[in-house]
Write a protein that holds these residues in place. Structure first.
Motif, mmCIF file in Angstrom:
data_model
loop_
_atom_site.group_PDB
_atom_site.id
_atom_site.type_symbol
_atom_site.label_atom_id
_atom_site.label_comp_id
_atom_site.label_asym_id
_atom_site.label_seq_id
_atom_site.Cartn_x
_atom_site.Cartn_y
_atom_site.Cartn_z
ATOM 1 N N ARG A 45 6.157 -3.212 -7.089
ATOM 2 C CA ARG A 45 5.758 -2.673 -5.776
ATOM 3 C C ARG A 45 4.291 -2.969 -5.501
ATOM 4 N N LYS A 46 3.438 -2.872 -6.527
ATOM 5 C CA LYS A 46 2.013 -3.173 -6.352
ATOM 6 C C LYS A 46 1.807 -4.632 -5.973
ATOM 7 N N LYS A 49 2.732 -5.347 -2.606
ATOM 8 C CA LYS A 49 1.970 -4.522 -1.656
ATOM 9 C C LYS A 49 2.894 -3.623 -0.829
ATOM 10 N N GLU A 51 4.192 -0.015 0.122
ATOM 11 C CA GLU A 51 3.696 1.345 0.117
ATOM 12 C C GLU A 51 4.802 2.287 0.568
ATOM 13 N N LYS A 52 4.790 3.466 0.000
ATOM 14 C CA LYS A 52 5.765 4.477 0.377
ATOM 15 C C LYS A 52 5.490 4.881 1.818
ATOM 16 N N LYS A 54 4.940 7.004 5.064
ATOM 17 C CA LYS A 54 4.444 8.365 5.243
ATOM 18 C C LYS A 54 5.592 9.248 5.721
#
Length: 98
Positions: A45-46, A49, A51-52, A54
């Motif tokens: 995931r990093k 890139k 991102e969870k 919001k």
């Protein structure tokens, strides 16, 4: 739902199933533990890139004046003094916060 959209979502599901199968195959081949697999997913995931998203925050739904009156009448009609006092304290507390 339109036929084209259903077909697209089926092929998308099939593609995801294939990716899952490949991940399972690799995890088994490397004999990854739960923690190791979680770490690998985190690193992937990093690198991607990702991102969870919001979490959507919703405002609480407020009762109408009529609904509040019915609620407090029901509390009063119940005859439990403790409940009536708690309801009155809640009203006083809410009005003091304004």
């Amino acid at each position: 739902m339109k036929l084209a959209h259903r077909l697209a979502s089926r092929s998308d599901q099939k593609a995801k199933s294939e990716v899952i199968a490949q991940l399972v195959h690799l995890a088994r081949k490397e004999r990854l533990s739960y923690d190791e697999f979680a770490y690998v997913c985190q690193q992937a995931r990093k690198k991607l890139k990702l991102e969870k998203p919001k979490r959507e925050r919703r405002l609480p739904q407020l009762l109408t004046a009529e609904e509040l009156n019915r609620f407090f009448e029901a509390v009063r009609d119940e005859g439990q003094v403790q409940h009536d006092l708690l309801a009155q304290a809640a009203v006083v507390h809410c009005h003091s916060r304004r």
